[in-house]
Design an enzyme around this catalytic site. Structure first.
Site, mmCIF file in Angstrom:
data_model
loop_
_atom_site.group_PDB
_atom_site.id
_atom_site.type_symbol
_atom_site.label_atom_id
_atom_site.label_comp_id
_atom_site.label_asym_id
_atom_site.label_seq_id
_atom_site.Cartn_x
_atom_site.Cartn_y
_atom_site.Cartn_z
ATOM 1 N N THR A 154 5.459 -6.363 -11.784
ATOM 2 C CA THR A 154 4.172 -6.043 -12.407
ATOM 3 C C THR A 154 3.046 -6.254 -11.386
ATOM 4 O O THR A 154 3.155 -7.120 -10.524
ATOM 5 C CB THR A 154 3.958 -6.976 -13.612
ATOM 6 O OG1 THR A 154 4.985 -6.718 -14.564
ATOM 7 C CG2 THR A 154 2.608 -6.752 -14.284
ATOM 8 N N GLY A 155 1.983 -5.470 -11.529
ATOM 9 C CA GLY A 155 0.820 -5.646 -10.646
ATOM 10 C C GLY A 155 0.553 -4.383 -9.849
ATOM 11 O O GLY A 155 1.272 -3.388 -9.966
ATOM 12 N N SER A 156 -0.469 -4.435 -9.017
ATOM 13 C CA SER A 156 -0.889 -3.223 -8.316
ATOM 14 C C SER A 156 0.113 -2.803 -7.234
ATOM 15 O O SER A 156 0.324 -1.607 -7.015
ATOM 16 C CB SER A 156 -2.282 -3.423 -7.711
ATOM 17 O OG SER A 156 -2.307 -4.577 -6.899
ATOM 18 N N THR A 157 0.757 -3.764 -6.576
ATOM 19 C CA THR A 157 1.740 -3.404 -5.543
ATOM 20 C C THR A 157 2.983 -2.800 -6.205
ATOM 21 O O THR A 157 3.531 -1.792 -5.727
ATOM 22 C CB THR A 157 2.110 -4.647 -4.692
ATOM 23 O OG1 THR A 157 0.928 -5.402 -4.434
ATOM 24 C CG2 THR A 157 2.722 -4.231 -3.377
ATOM 25 N N ASP A 191 1.370 -13.407 -5.642
ATOM 26 C CA ASP A 191 -0.009 -13.832 -5.400
ATOM 27 C C ASP A 191 -0.112 -14.669 -4.140
ATOM 28 O O ASP A 191 -1.146 -14.669 -3.481
ATOM 29 C CB ASP A 191 -0.523 -14.606 -6.618
ATOM 30 C CG ASP A 191 -0.513 -13.727 -7.858
ATOM 31 O OD1 ASP A 191 -1.189 -12.690 -7.834
ATOM 32 O OD2 ASP A 191 0.207 -14.050 -8.817
ATOM 33 N N LYS A 234 3.471 -16.545 -8.503
ATOM 34 C CA LYS A 234 3.347 -15.278 -9.215
ATOM 35 C C LYS A 234 2.707 -15.546 -10.576
ATOM 36 O O LYS A 234 2.572 -16.668 -11.006
ATOM 37 C CB LYS A 234 4.721 -14.632 -9.406
ATOM 38 C CG LYS A 234 5.326 -14.142 -8.096
ATOM 39 C CD LYS A 234 6.652 -13.423 -8.271
ATOM 40 C CE LYS A 234 6.658 -12.397 -9.357
ATOM 41 N NZ LYS A 234 5.582 -11.389 -9.271
ATOM 42 N N GLU A 291 9.192 -11.877 -15.327
ATOM 43 C CA GLU A 291 9.494 -11.699 -13.900
ATOM 44 C C GLU A 291 10.550 -12.699 -13.452
ATOM 45 O O GLU A 291 11.475 -12.365 -12.711
ATOM 46 C CB GLU A 291 8.213 -11.877 -13.077
ATOM 47 C CG GLU A 291 7.220 -10.743 -13.297
ATOM 48 C CD GLU A 291 5.864 -10.951 -12.638
ATOM 49 O OE1 GLU A 291 5.143 -9.957 -12.486
ATOM 50 O OE2 GLU A 291 5.522 -12.090 -12.291
HETATM 51 C C1 5RP Z 1 2.079 -10.393 -12.013
HETATM 52 C C2 5RP Z 1 2.410 -10.830 -10.639
HETATM 53 C C3 5RP Z 1 2.047 -9.920 -9.520
HETATM 54 O O1 5RP Z 1 3.197 -9.673 -8.762
HETATM 55 C C4 5RP Z 1 1.019 -10.587 -8.657
HETATM 56 O O2 5RP Z 1 -0.106 -10.935 -9.463
HETATM 57 C C5 5RP Z 1 0.571 -9.695 -7.499
HETATM 58 O O3 5RP Z 1 -0.187 -8.641 -7.978
HETATM 59 P P1 5RP Z 1 -0.772 -7.506 -7.037
HETATM 60 O O4 5RP Z 1 0.393 -6.719 -6.527
HETATM 61 O O5 5RP Z 1 -1.681 -6.720 -7.958
HETATM 62 O O6 5RP Z 1 -1.557 -8.169 -5.925
HETATM 63 O O7 5RP Z 1 2.966 -11.872 -10.406
HETATM 64 O O8 5RP Z 1 2.350 -11.390 -12.954
#
Ligand code: 5RP
Length: 222
Positions: free
Chosen positions: A32-35, A88, A98, A107
């Protein structure tokens, strides 16, 4: 390259990493998240080369389905070759923080099942000592105050993440001001507090591979 371009390059590197291993009956774990979002978009082009995915959040499930990629209940899947997800923070041992997107529990479950956890992150996430990013802890709602007091005893400064309900119907406490010298031990200690569902330290089960997007290219760390 800006941060988004680094995330995209890292996600594309993860795709290249798994492509030679794809099989028609393979199920892939998705974070989950932008990446992770960049990764899902890149993976969609190869959707006929694998079976489907298990997903760590409603948001990723929706995106996968929008590409026509089947999403399975983890209980119906016996083997997960890969899990691809962001972070994170990461240290040199691939211990992670995370849960910035509040999806930490799902996750962590998928990471536990997966044979290979590939973490995809841009270089801003690499740190010497974990803890500058506040550590997310998922908490059963009625235990919020009790867990908060216990986290203070461990040296942290918990803050309730206002307005956030996890996909599991729980709350998030973000723990500030922790200099996490022993992530393996702290992960276990926090998880042993009654009312904690899980915390965002991924140290007892760290990533197996880190693809780190840097201005000099994507580095592979193991
Ligand atoms: C979500 C997560 C994400 O992997 C983490 O927040 C990184 O996000 P991003 O890819 O947007 O920087 O742990 O619960």
């Amino acid at each position: 390259m800006n941060q988004d371009q680094l995330k995209k390059a890292t996600a594309e590197a993860a795709l290249q990493y798994i492509l030679p291993h794809l099989e028609k009956d393979m199920v892939i774990g998705i974070g989950t998240g932008s990446t992770a979002r960049f990764f899902i978009d890149a993976l969609a082009e190869y959707k006929d080369d694998f079976d489907g995915c298990v997903s760590s959040s409603e948001a990723s499930t929706e995106q996968l389905k929008s590409h026509g990629i089947p999403v399975y209940d983890l209980n119906t899947v016996s083997e997960l070759r890969f899990y691809i997800d962001g972070a994170d923070e990461t240290n040199e041992h691939l211990h992670l923080i995370k849960g910035g997107g509040a999806a930490l529990t799902r996750e962590k479950i998928i990471a536990a099942v997966a044979q290979e956890f590939i973490c995809i992150a841009d270089e801003s996430k690499a740190v010497g000592v974990l803890g500058e990013f506040p550590l997310p802890v998922e908490v059963i709602p009625m235990a919020r105050s009790y867990v908060g007091r216990e986290l203070v005893k461990l040296g942290g400064d918990p803050a309730y993440r206002e307005g956030v309900v996890t996909d599991n119907g729980n709350m998030i406490l973000d723990v500030w001001n922790m200099k996490i010298m022993n992530p393996v031990e702290l992960e276990q200690k926090i998880n042993s507090i009654v009312g904690v569902v899980t915390n965002g330290l991924f140290a007892n089960r760290p990533a197996d591979v880190l693809l780190l997007g840097t201005k000099d290219g994507v580095k592979t760390l193991t």
